[in-house]
Write an enzyme that holds these catalytic residues in place. Structure first.
Site, PDB file in Angstrom:
ATOM      1  N   HIS A 124       0.809  -1.230   0.000  1.00 23.92           N
ATOM      2  CA  HIS A 124       0.000   0.000   0.000  1.00 23.92           C
ATOM      3  C   HIS A 124       0.845   1.284   0.000  1.00 23.92           C
ATOM      4  O   HIS A 124       0.651   2.147  -0.868  1.00 23.92           O
ATOM      5  CB  HIS A 124      -1.001  -0.044   1.158  1.00 23.92           C
ATOM      6  CG  HIS A 124      -1.682   1.250   1.436  1.00 23.92           C
ATOM      7  ND1 HIS A 124      -2.548   1.842   0.537  1.00 23.92           N
ATOM      8  CD2 HIS A 124      -1.611   2.104   2.504  1.00 23.92           C
ATOM      9  CE1 HIS A 124      -2.978   2.991   1.043  1.00 23.92           C
ATOM     10  NE2 HIS A 124      -2.423   3.165   2.227  1.00 23.92           N
ATOM     11  N   HIS A 182       3.753   6.977   5.230  1.00 21.29           N
ATOM     12  CA  HIS A 182       2.541   7.666   5.680  1.00 21.29           C
ATOM     13  C   HIS A 182       1.723   6.897   6.713  1.00 21.29           C
ATOM     14  O   HIS A 182       0.934   7.488   7.442  1.00 21.29           O
ATOM     15  CB  HIS A 182       1.665   8.098   4.501  1.00 21.29           C
ATOM     16  CG  HIS A 182       0.771   7.033   3.954  1.00 21.29           C
ATOM     17  ND1 HIS A 182       1.142   6.221   2.920  1.00 21.29           N
ATOM     18  CD2 HIS A 182      -0.476   6.642   4.294  1.00 21.29           C
ATOM     19  CE1 HIS A 182       0.162   5.381   2.637  1.00 21.29           C
ATOM     20  NE2 HIS A 182      -0.832   5.603   3.456  1.00 21.29           N
ATOM     21  N   GLU A 231       0.767   5.812  12.427  1.00 20.50           N
ATOM     22  CA  GLU A 231      -0.573   5.335  12.716  1.00 20.50           C
ATOM     23  C   GLU A 231      -0.587   3.855  13.099  1.00 20.50           C
ATOM     24  O   GLU A 231      -1.249   3.450  14.037  1.00 20.50           O
ATOM     25  CB  GLU A 231      -1.387   5.533  11.436  1.00 20.50           C
ATOM     26  CG  GLU A 231      -2.859   5.618  11.607  1.00 20.50           C
ATOM     27  CD  GLU A 231      -3.435   6.169  10.303  1.00 20.50           C
ATOM     28  OE1 GLU A 231      -3.093   7.321   9.956  1.00 20.50           O
ATOM     29  OE2 GLU A 231      -4.171   5.451   9.629  1.00 20.50           O
ATOM     30  N   ASP A 232       0.129   3.060  12.333  1.00 23.74           N
ATOM     31  CA  ASP A 232      -0.040   1.612  12.451  1.00 23.74           C
ATOM     32  C   ASP A 232       1.134   0.881  13.096  1.00 23.74           C
ATOM     33  O   ASP A 232       1.020  -0.301  13.410  1.00 23.74           O
ATOM     34  CB  ASP A 232      -0.270   0.994  11.063  1.00 23.74           C
ATOM     35  CG  ASP A 232      -1.566   1.474  10.446  1.00 23.74           C
ATOM     36  OD1 ASP A 232      -2.475   1.857  11.212  1.00 23.74           O
ATOM     37  OD2 ASP A 232      -1.668   1.496   9.203  1.00 23.74           O
ATOM     38  N   ASP A 236      -3.011   8.157  -1.315  1.00 24.44           N
ATOM     39  CA  ASP A 236      -3.378   7.113  -0.355  1.00 24.44           C
ATOM     40  C   ASP A 236      -4.842   6.707  -0.571  1.00 24.44           C
ATOM     41  O   ASP A 236      -5.184   5.537  -0.704  1.00 24.44           O
ATOM     42  CB  ASP A 236      -3.159   7.705   1.046  1.00 24.44           C
ATOM     43  CG  ASP A 236      -3.745   6.878   2.169  1.00 24.44           C
ATOM     44  OD1 ASP A 236      -3.638   5.643   2.110  1.00 24.44           O
ATOM     45  OD2 ASP A 236      -4.303   7.486   3.125  1.00 24.44           O
ATOM     46  N   ASP A 252     -20.913  12.484 -28.195  1.00 22.46           N
ATOM     47  CA  ASP A 252     -20.883  13.118 -26.885  1.00 22.46           C
ATOM     48  C   ASP A 252     -19.941  12.414 -25.916  1.00 22.46           C
ATOM     49  O   ASP A 252     -19.867  12.758 -24.761  1.00 22.46           O
ATOM     50  CB  ASP A 252     -22.295  13.172 -26.292  1.00 22.46           C
ATOM     51  CG  ASP A 252     -23.074  14.338 -26.865  1.00 22.46           C
ATOM     52  OD1 ASP A 252     -22.445  15.374 -27.140  1.00 22.46           O
ATOM     53  OD2 ASP A 252     -24.291  14.199 -27.072  1.00 22.46           O
TER      54      ASP A 252
HETATM   55 MN    MN Z   1      -2.734   4.606   3.920  1.00 22.79          MN
END
Ligand code: MN
Length: 726
Positions: free
Chosen positions: A55, A79, A83-84, A157, A280
């Site tokens: 990711h 990133h 957080e993780d 992200d 179109d």
């Molecule tokens: Mn992420």
């Protein structure tokens, strides 16, 4: 030889992309960051079962394709580590420097402030309650105002999360897709990042509206060959012409994106235009080397194919606020079909796709000059996002201001100094005043659009020059501005400021204001009820409570008339007059109706309508012989008696300062409220330009009368309106 594992494939791809624009030292640095990220995310898996590091690599890949600087790429790879992986800000700062640490921290979600246990730390999107999500978005927006690279990472992200959304449960898919369409895609749009914007839109569309998504995908696939043939023919013939004039160009037919086709189909449906599956669905795009060639190309296009009226836009001379530049035109192309054409330079094309990101990107081995120039401070709406940080304590309030006032479709207007102010569509001069300065909003008395005096609640149009006059005494806002029926304010930011102003007043002021409002309403409506009777009707226990609610802006003035109307119409000396039932032609609102002279139907009779040569409708009884035998069946239309309406006459006196167009403005407001005027006379006061205008109006009751008063009082020049007893 390296083994091609599931991690090595994206890794190698990233390396190849980076090698196109970075030097070996820079790539080495990025490799160190990647190693660190990989170790930190070791043993973590995404819901899809893939190793987690896939990711961050994908997030970095999108940004590397835009040739973004090393700080952004490093930030993208890191990133999710705060957080993780319990990595601290300090650790990142120590290892990779403070710039990288700042943008990683800026892009990091807040810990769940509601302390609800996370089901899985490794979920793509943590399943946090709305409150935490709002606080997080607020934090990211604020971080972005200092360094826009925070949001570049966040958008990339989000894009990868959207592209892998299928692994999540359906309820979360919908919630995340909705948020992406409401916040991330508009944010990308305002930053000029069109490439990422349409990808986010199409991915959201897939989940939010799967039937239409499939329908349009099929539509695009169905006539692809025919379309390509048409495009190729047009491209070839144009290419020859441009070569003859020595213009170097790149021409191609760009297929429209699914969500934008969906919006176009809806727009066409509204105006009753037929959507063409071949013509179109694409636009021709011509890229040239320089601006001169853009205009030369335009000349050649227009002499080759007839341009359509009103379809030409010069965004090169007048760039859009998000930096977009291009010439747009529509022509009658080969085979008599209309064809959209966009002409721009290759540089403009890069900006059209990448917007703000291009400020941070590398150009032939060097970083862009603009970067580091603090250009964030030049984007006015970023300043606004930062200012609101001080003014809104509630995250939800803050976020809904940003959503409504900044991320929605905008109207662009000018200050007298020539500065551009962007406001949500539907905004008024009062919204404008509040955006320029809170104090200007609070004390606004008059507004001018293009040097003409207008009401404070006039709707602004693109390009309007707006000027606000302040009152000399600090009068503060008018409580009516919070009345949603009067449309004074459409931006949430301004509404909140007015409410805050009233809440900050001390108890005495609130009480005084409340009393004033109540008395004014009872006087101007000429109502025979005591204050306590009104409070009771409005379900307040005491008169004091009612007065405070009115004085603090908690409830709008309209509630008073509403409550009176709901219980009884107690207008002094009311003389109800029953008007004949209104005739309604079913399905047609605007046709005139006449009563047939042959049979004179009255309310309650069974009737039919007959379309006359003048395109109006004559109404006959069903039993009328004329109707039975001599009318042509194809001209018969359905009609119905509308509801009986009881109207009451009231005599009003308007005190105003005379000016050109005053009476016209008054009658326009009155008729737009669906109120009939019986008599209107005006008398001037000698020696001044004050006038008294007297009129008799027919309304359905107190509520309609009260709204009419408020709307009349909003007309420039009108001082007061009262109802008098004859
Ligand atoms: Mn992420």
């Amino acid at each position: 030889m390296e083994i091609l594992t599931e991690i090595n494939i994206p890794k190698n791809k990233l390396k190849t992309t980076l090698e196109l624009y970075l030097n070996p030292t820079q790539i080495e640095e990025i490799n160190d960051v990647l190693d660190f990220a990989e170790k930190s995310h070791k043993d973590q898996k995404r819901i899809s079962g893939e190793p987690y590091i896939i990711h961050p690599i994908a997030t970095a890949q999108n940004l590397a394709e835009m040739k973004l600087d090393t700080t952004t790429i490093k930030g993208a790879l890191l990133h999710d580590v705060i957080e993780d992986c319990n990595v601290s800000y300090n650790e990142i700062e120590k290892l990779f420097g403070s710039e990288v640490a700042y943008i990683v921290d800026g892009a990091t979600k807040l810990k769940n402030i509601d302390k609800i246990n996370e089901s899985s730390q490794m979920a793509i999107e943590i399943n946090t309650p709305q409150r935490t999500r709002s606080a997080t978005l607020r934090k990211i927006l604020i971080a972005m105002t200092k360094d826009v690279r925070v949001v570049l990472i966040k958008l990339s992200d989000r894009l990868h999360n959207m592209q892998t959304l299928k692994y999540l449960p359906a309820s979360r898919q919908l919630r995340i897709a909705r948020e992406t369409l409401d916040i991330h895609a508009p944010l990308a749009h305002r930053l000029g990042m069109n490439e990422i914007k349409w990808k986010l839109e199409d991915e959201s569309f897939r989940y939010l509206n799967p039937e239409n998504y499939k329908m349009i995908s099929k539509l695009v696939a169905r006539k692809r060959l025919e379309r390509e043939r048409y495009v190729n023919a047009a491209v070839e013939s144009l290419k020859t012409e441009l070569e003859k004039s020595n213009i170097k160009s790149l021409i191609y037919g760009r297929a429209k994106h699914l969500y934008s086709i969906y919006k176009k189909i809806n727009r066409y449906q509204e105006i009753g235009r037929k959507f063409n599956e071949i013509h179109d669905l694409f636009a021709l795009r011509i890229l040239t080397d320089n601006i001169n060639d853009c205009y030369k190309t335009l000349g050649i296009v227009h002499s080759k194919w007839r341009p359509l009226q009103g379809e030409f836009d010069d965004y090169i001379g007048n760039p859009k606020e998000n930096m977009y530049q291009s010439l747009h035109t529509s022509v009658i192309g080969p085979g008599n079909y209309s064809m959209e054409i966009q002409i721009r330079t290759k540089e403009m094309e890069k900006i059209a796709q990448e917007g703000v990101a291009s400020h941070w990107s590398y150009k032939e081995g060097e970083q862009n000059v603009t970067n580091g120039n603090n250009f964030e401070q030049q984007i006015t709406w970023l300043k606004q996002i930062l200012e609101w940080q001080q003014e809104f304590t509630e995250d939800e309030e803050y976020l809904s201001s940003v959503k409504t006032d900044i991320l929605s479709d905008q109207v662009f207007v000018y200050t007298p100094k020539g500065d551009v102010i962007d406001l949500p569509i539907g905004a008024t001069p009062l919204d404008f005043a509040y955006r320029v300065h809170t104090e200007l909003g609070h004390n606004a008395t008059r507004a001018y659009i293009n040097n003409k005096i207008v009401a404070l609640n006039t709707i602004l149009q693109n390009g309007d020059l707006v000027e606000i006059k302040k009152s000399r005494k600090n009068k503060g806002p008018n409580i009516n501005w919070l009345n949603p029926e009067l449309n004074f304010l459409s931006s949430i930011g301004a509404q909140t400021k007015v409410r805050q102003w009233f809440n900050k007043q001390n108890k005495n002021v609130i009480e005084r204001e409340g009393k004033k409002i109540l008395n004014k309403e009872l006087t101007r409506l000429s109502i025979d009820l005591s204050e306590s009777e009104i409070a009771e009707k409005m379900d307040f226990t005491t008169t004091k409570e009612l007065i405070e609610a009115l004085g603090s802006g908690t409830i709008p003035i309209t509630r008073i008339a509403e409550a009176i109307d709901r219980t009884e119409n107690k207008i002094k000396n009311n003389n109800p007059s029953v008007q004949p039932g209104v005739l309604v032609v079913i399905g047609e609102q605007d046709l005139l109706t006449k009563i047939g002279r042959c049979c004179n139907p009255i309310h309650g009779d069974e009737i039919i309508g007959y379309l006359t040569r003048n395109q109006d409708v004559t109404v006959h009884k069903i039993s009328c012989n004329n109707a039975k035998y001599s009318l042509k069946p194809e001209k018969i239309v359905d009609v119905n008696w509308g509801e009986y309406t009881t109207t009451y006459s009231s005599r009003l006196i308007v005190n105003a300062y005379d000016r050109v167009g005053l009476i016209r403005d008054i009658t326009m407001v009155v008729s737009s409220e669906g109120v009939n005027i019986h008599k209107i006379t005006s008398s001037e006061n000698k020696g001044s330009n004050a006038v008294n205008i007297a009129m008799t109006v027919y309304t359905r009751g107190v509520q309609q009368l009260s709204k009419l008063f408020s709307r009349l009082e909003a007309i420039p020049g009108i001082e007061s309106v009262i109802r008098i007893n004859e």
